[in-house]
Design a protein around this motif. Structure first.
Motif, short mmCIF file in Angstrom:
data_model
loop_
_atom_site.label_atom_id
_atom_site.label_comp_id
_atom_site.label_asym_id
_atom_site.label_seq_id
_atom_site.Cartn_x
_atom_site.Cartn_y
_atom_site.Cartn_z
N ILE A 1 0.84 -1.20 0.00
CA ILE A 1 0.00 0.00 0.00
C ILE A 1 0.87 1.25 0.00
O ILE A 1 0.59 2.22 -0.71
N LEU A 2 1.95 1.23 0.78
CA LEU A 2 2.85 2.38 0.82
C LEU A 2 3.54 2.59 -0.53
O LEU A 2 3.77 3.73 -0.95
N GLU A 3 3.88 1.52 -1.19
CA GLU A 3 4.49 1.64 -2.52
C GLU A 3 3.52 2.26 -3.51
O GLU A 3 3.90 3.14 -4.28
N ALA A 4 2.28 1.82 -3.49
CA ALA A 4 1.28 2.35 -4.41
C ALA A 4 0.98 3.82 -4.10
O ALA A 4 0.93 4.66 -5.02
N LEU A 5 0.78 4.14 -2.85
CA LEU A 5 0.49 5.52 -2.46
C LEU A 5 1.68 6.43 -2.75
O LEU A 5 1.52 7.53 -3.28
N GLY A 6 2.87 5.96 -2.44
CA GLY A 6 4.07 6.74 -2.72
C GLY A 6 4.28 6.96 -4.20
O GLY A 6 4.68 8.05 -4.63
N SER A 7 4.00 5.96 -5.00
CA SER A 7 4.19 6.11 -6.44
C SER A 7 3.14 7.05 -7.04
O SER A 7 3.46 7.82 -7.94
N VAL A 8 1.92 7.01 -6.53
CA VAL A 8 0.89 7.95 -7.00
C VAL A 8 1.30 9.37 -6.68
O VAL A 8 1.22 10.28 -7.52
N LEU A 9 1.74 9.60 -5.46
CA LEU A 9 2.16 10.95 -5.06
C LEU A 9 3.38 11.40 -5.87
O LEU A 9 3.49 12.56 -6.27
N LEU A 10 4.28 10.49 -6.13
CA LEU A 10 5.46 10.79 -6.93
C LEU A 10 5.07 11.12 -8.37
O LEU A 10 5.60 12.07 -8.97
N GLY A 11 4.15 10.37 -8.93
CA GLY A 11 3.67 10.65 -10.28
C GLY A 11 2.97 11.99 -10.39
O GLY A 11 3.16 12.73 -11.35
N LEU A 12 2.16 12.32 -9.37
CA LEU A 12 1.50 13.62 -9.37
C LEU A 12 2.51 14.76 -9.23
O LEU A 12 2.38 15.80 -9.88
N ALA A 13 3.52 14.56 -8.40
CA ALA A 13 4.55 15.60 -8.23
C ALA A 13 5.35 15.80 -9.50
O ALA A 13 5.65 16.94 -9.89
N LEU A 14 5.70 14.72 -10.17
CA LEU A 14 6.43 14.84 -11.44
C LEU A 14 5.57 15.48 -12.52
O LEU A 14 6.07 16.29 -13.32
N SER A 15 4.29 15.17 -12.54
CA SER A 15 3.38 15.79 -13.50
C SER A 15 3.26 17.28 -13.24
O SER A 15 3.28 18.09 -14.17
N TRP A 16 3.13 17.65 -12.00
CA TRP A 16 3.03 19.06 -11.64
C TRP A 16 4.31 19.81 -12.04
O TRP A 16 4.23 20.90 -12.61
N ALA A 17 5.46 19.21 -11.75
CA ALA A 17 6.73 19.86 -12.10
C ALA A 17 6.88 19.98 -13.62
O ALA A 17 7.37 21.00 -14.12
N ALA A 18 6.46 18.97 -14.35
CA ALA A 18 6.55 19.03 -15.82
C ALA A 18 5.62 20.10 -16.37
O ALA A 18 6.00 20.84 -17.29
N LEU A 19 4.42 20.19 -15.83
CA LEU A 19 3.50 21.22 -16.30
C LEU A 19 4.00 22.62 -15.96
O LEU A 19 3.81 23.56 -16.72
N ARG A 20 4.62 22.73 -14.83
CA ARG A 20 5.14 24.04 -14.42
C ARG A 20 6.33 24.46 -15.29
O ARG A 20 6.47 25.62 -15.63
N ARG A 21 7.15 23.52 -15.66
CA ARG A 21 8.37 23.82 -16.42
C ARG A 21 8.12 23.86 -17.92
O ARG A 21 8.70 24.67 -18.63
N LEU A 22 7.27 22.97 -18.44
CA LEU A 22 7.08 22.82 -19.88
C LEU A 22 5.62 22.98 -20.29
O LEU A 22 5.11 22.22 -21.13
N ALA A 23 4.93 23.95 -19.74
CA ALA A 23 3.49 24.10 -19.99
C ALA A 23 3.17 24.34 -21.45
O ALA A 23 2.15 23.87 -21.96
N ASP A 24 4.04 25.03 -22.16
CA ASP A 24 3.76 25.34 -23.56
C ASP A 24 4.01 24.15 -24.49
O ASP A 24 3.54 24.16 -25.63
N ARG A 25 4.70 23.14 -24.01
CA ARG A 25 5.04 22.00 -24.87
C ARG A 25 4.29 20.72 -24.50
O ARG A 25 4.50 19.68 -25.10
N LEU A 26 3.42 20.79 -23.49
CA LEU A 26 2.66 19.62 -23.06
C LEU A 26 1.19 19.79 -23.40
O LEU A 26 0.70 20.92 -23.52
N PRO A 27 0.45 18.70 -23.54
CA PRO A 27 -0.99 18.82 -23.76
C PRO A 27 -1.70 19.30 -22.49
O PRO A 27 -1.06 19.68 -21.51
N ALA A 28 -2.99 19.22 -22.46
CA ALA A 28 -3.79 19.71 -21.34
C ALA A 28 -3.48 18.96 -20.05
O ALA A 28 -2.99 17.82 -20.06
N GLN A 29 -3.79 19.62 -18.94
CA GLN A 29 -3.54 19.02 -17.62
C GLN A 29 -4.28 17.71 -17.44
O GLN A 29 -3.79 16.80 -16.77
N ARG A 30 -5.45 17.60 -18.03
CA ARG A 30 -6.25 16.39 -17.86
C ARG A 30 -5.62 15.18 -18.54
O ARG A 30 -6.05 14.04 -18.33
#
Length: 89
Positions: free
Chosen positions: A2-31
């Motif tokens: 459970i900790l692995e799954a929860l940690g990986s979800v949080l990690l994926g969300l954090a990486l997505s947020w960082a990518a959107l913040r850094r490369l917003a003009d080159r990525l598709p929509a947030q959804r």
């Protein structure tokens, strides 16, 4: 597990947020970006957990981060460039 799954979800969300913040003009929509990062991290955690077995939480999270980064990198579009044509064409 459970900790692995929860940690990986949080990690994926954090990486997505960082990518959107850094490369917003080159990525598709947030959804599109947030689910891609999250599902990539979950798949990476599953893959690493299957390969190593239980009890390797840091390695599993590292595998989740790597696969999420690869999934997000596949969404990056090239920079838009104007095509310059010569007058003779």
């Amino acid at each position: 597990m459970i900790l692995e799954a929860l940690g990986s979800v949080l990690l994926g969300l954090a990486l997505s947020w960082a990518a959107l913040r850094r490369l917003a003009d080159r990525l598709p929509a947030q959804r599109v970006v947030y689910p891609a990062g999250t599902l990539g991290a979950l798949f990476g955690a599953y893959l690493t957990h299957t390969a190593l077995g239980s009890g390797h939480l840091p390695a599993t999270l590292l595998g989740a981060a790597l696969v999420a980064a690869v999934a997000l990198s596949l969404l990056i579009r090239p920079r838009t460039r104007r095509l310059r044509r010569s007058a003779a064409v």
